[in-house]
Design an enzyme around this catalytic site. Structure first.
Site, PDB file in Angstrom:
ATOM      1  N   HIS A  18      29.437 -53.204 -23.554  1.00  0.00           N
ATOM      2  CA  HIS A  18      28.960 -52.571 -24.788  1.00  0.00           C
ATOM      3  C   HIS A  18      29.124 -53.514 -25.975  1.00  0.00           C
ATOM      4  CE1 HIS A  18      33.140 -50.567 -25.531  1.00  0.00           C
ATOM      5  NE2 HIS A  18      33.003 -51.537 -26.402  1.00  0.00           N
TER       6      HIS A  18
ATOM      7  N   ASN B 241      32.557 -53.182 -20.232  1.00  0.00           N
ATOM      8  CA  ASN B 241      31.322 -52.711 -19.584  1.00  0.00           C
ATOM      9  C   ASN B 241      30.069 -53.258 -20.255  1.00  0.00           C
ATOM     10  OD1 ASN B 241      31.237 -51.306 -21.968  1.00  0.00           O
ATOM     11  ND2 ASN B 241      31.272 -49.272 -21.062  1.00  0.00           N
TER      12      ASN B 241
ATOM     13  N   GLU C   4      26.611 -48.160 -25.202  1.00  0.00           N
ATOM     14  CA  GLU C   4      27.139 -48.159 -23.838  1.00  0.00           C
ATOM     15  C   GLU C   4      26.014 -48.471 -22.841  1.00  0.00           C
ATOM     16  OE1 GLU C   4      30.243 -48.012 -23.444  1.00  0.00           O
ATOM     17  OE2 GLU C   4      31.174 -46.663 -24.881  1.00  0.00           O
TER      18      GLU C   4
ATOM     19  N   ASP D  25      30.411 -49.591 -36.527  1.00  0.00           N
ATOM     20  CA  ASP D  25      30.592 -48.240 -36.007  1.00  0.00           C
ATOM     21  C   ASP D  25      31.793 -47.536 -36.626  1.00  0.00           C
ATOM     22  OD1 ASP D  25      32.387 -49.957 -34.754  1.00  0.00           O
ATOM     23  OD2 ASP D  25      31.427 -49.831 -32.805  1.00  0.00           O
TER      24      ASP D  25
HETATM   25  C1  F6R Z   1      34.229 -52.523 -32.548  1.00  0.00           C
HETATM   26  C2  F6R Z   1      33.182 -52.406 -31.543  1.00  0.00           C
HETATM   27  C3  F6R Z   1      33.430 -52.643 -30.088  1.00  0.00           C
HETATM   28  C4  F6R Z   1      34.427 -53.747 -29.794  1.00  0.00           C
HETATM   29  C5  F6R Z   1      34.638 -53.892 -28.287  1.00  0.00           C
HETATM   30  C6  F6R Z   1      35.688 -54.939 -27.960  1.00  0.00           C
HETATM   31  O1  F6R Z   1      33.728 -52.242 -33.849  1.00  0.00           O
HETATM   32  O2  F6R Z   1      32.107 -52.071 -31.895  1.00  0.00           O
HETATM   33  O3  F6R Z   1      32.192 -52.938 -29.475  1.00  0.00           O
HETATM   34  O4  F6R Z   1      33.962 -54.955 -30.335  1.00  0.00           O
HETATM   35  O5  F6R Z   1      35.047 -52.666 -27.761  1.00  0.00           O
HETATM   36  O6  F6R Z   1      36.918 -54.507 -28.437  1.00  0.00           O
HETATM   37  P1  F6R Z   1      38.198 -55.458 -28.442  1.00  0.00           P
HETATM   38  O7  F6R Z   1      37.909 -56.553 -29.393  1.00  0.00           O
HETATM   39  O8  F6R Z   1      39.327 -54.578 -28.932  1.00  0.00           O
HETATM   40  O9  F6R Z   1      38.393 -55.929 -27.041  1.00  0.00           O
END
Ligand code: F6R
Length: 240
Positions: A137, A135, A142, A67
Site C-alpha cells: 500500500h 502489502n 490497499e 492520509d
Molecule cells: C503513512 C502512510 C502509509 C505508510 C506505510 C509505511 O502516511 O500513508 O502508507 O507510509 O504504512 O509505514 P511505515 O513507514 O511505518 O513502515
C-alpha cells in the site's frame, strides 16, 4: 524509477533530506506531500536540523498529508495530525494555514473527501514523500484499489491494522477506516520519493521494483511515474 541504495537508515534519511533541502533552497514556496509512519522520521529530524542551521525555511512551504484516520479526534496522540506536529511542524516555521490533512472527524466524510480532493487538484505537489506497506500500500491504498482512485474513505485491512497496532495499546483501538489520497492523486506529484528500510520491507521493495504493475500491489504503479526515486537501505534491498 531511480533507485538509491544506502548503508543504513541514517544514510537513507540523509539522502532523502538532501533532496528536500535542495528543492526548498531553489523554491522556498514549494509544495510537499507528506507521509506519517516510521519511515520518514529520520528525514523529518534532518529537516528540523537543517531548519535550525538556517539552511532552509518553511515559512512559504505548503504541505498536504497523504492520509488521516477516521474517528480519532485531531488531537488524539495517534492521529496523523498529532504525528505531524510532534515530529515536524512544531519544530519549524511552517504556518498552520499552509498545513493540510484530511479531516477524519468530519461529520460528512464523503464531503470531506471531495473537499480534500479539490485542494489536491490545485496543489501542484513538487515532492511527495511515501513509505510503503508490507502489502504494497501507498497512502492507505490497499491491494485492489484502482489506479484511477481519487481521495476516498478506506476500510483498513487486518494486515495494515496489525502493522499499526504497535502505536496503540491494543488492536481494538486501531481505527477501522481512514481518508486517503487516491493513487491518482499521488501520481500527480512532480517527483515522488519512496523510502523503505529494514528486512521487513525487502519483499515489498522486490515487488515494487521487479514485479508486474498490478492493482494487487498498489505501489507497482510507481514504475510508470516519470520521476520516482526509491531510497532503500541494505536490509530493504536484500531481495533485489
Ligand atoms: C503513512 C502512510 C502509509 C505508510 C506505510 C509505511 O502516511 O500513508 O502508507 O507510509 O504504512 O509505514 P511505515 O513507514 O511505518 O513502515
Amino acid at each position: 524509477m531511480k533507485i538509491i541504495r544506502t548503508k543504513n537508515y541514517q544514510e537513507l534519511s540523509k539522502k532523502a533530506s538532501e533532496l528536500i533541502v535542495a528543492l526548498l533552497q531553489k523554491k522556498p514556496q514549494a509544495t510537499l506531500g507528506l507521509a506519517t509512519g516510521s519511515s520518514p522520521l529520520g528525514l523529518y529530524q534532518n529537516l528540523i536540523n537543517h531548519y535550525n542551521n538556517k539552511d532552509i525555511s518553511f515559512k512559504n512551504v505548503v504541505t498536504y498529508n497523504l492520509d488521516e484516520y477516521c474517528g480519532l479526534p485531531r488531537l488524539h496522540p495517534q492521529s496523523y495530525y498529532s504525528f505531524m506536529y510532534q515530529n515536524l511542524f512544531s519544530h519549524i516555521d511552517i504556518k498552520d494555514e499552509n498545513v493540510f490533512l484530511p479531516n477524519g472527524e468530519a461529520s460528512d466524510l464523503e464531503a470531506e473527501c471531495k473537499n480534500y480532493n479539490a485542494l489536491l487538484d490545485k496543489a501542484n505537489i513538487d515532492i511527495q514523500i511515501l513509505g510503503i506497506g508490507s502489502n504494497g500500500h501507498i497512502g492507505f491504498n490497499e491491494p485492489g484499489t484502482p489506479f484511477s482512485q481519487e481521495t476516498f474513505i478506506v476500510e483498513l485491512t487486518s494486515k495494515t491494522r496489525e502493522d499499526n497496532k504497535r502505536f496503540f495499546s491494543s488492536l481494538d483501538e486501531v481505527p477501522t477506516k481512514a481518508i486517503t489520497m487516491g493513487i491518482n492523486n499521488i501520481m500527480q506529484a512532480k517527483m515522488i520519493i519512496l523510502i523503505a528500510s529494514g528486512k521487513g520491507k525487502a519483499e515489498a521493495i522486490r515487488k515494487l521494483i521487479n514485479g508486474p504493475v498490478s492493482v494487487d500491489f498498489p505501489a507497482s504503479i510507481l514504475q510508470k511515474h516519470p520521476h520516482t526515486i526509491v531510497i532503500i537501505d541494505e536490509e530493504a534491498s536484500i531481495l533485489l
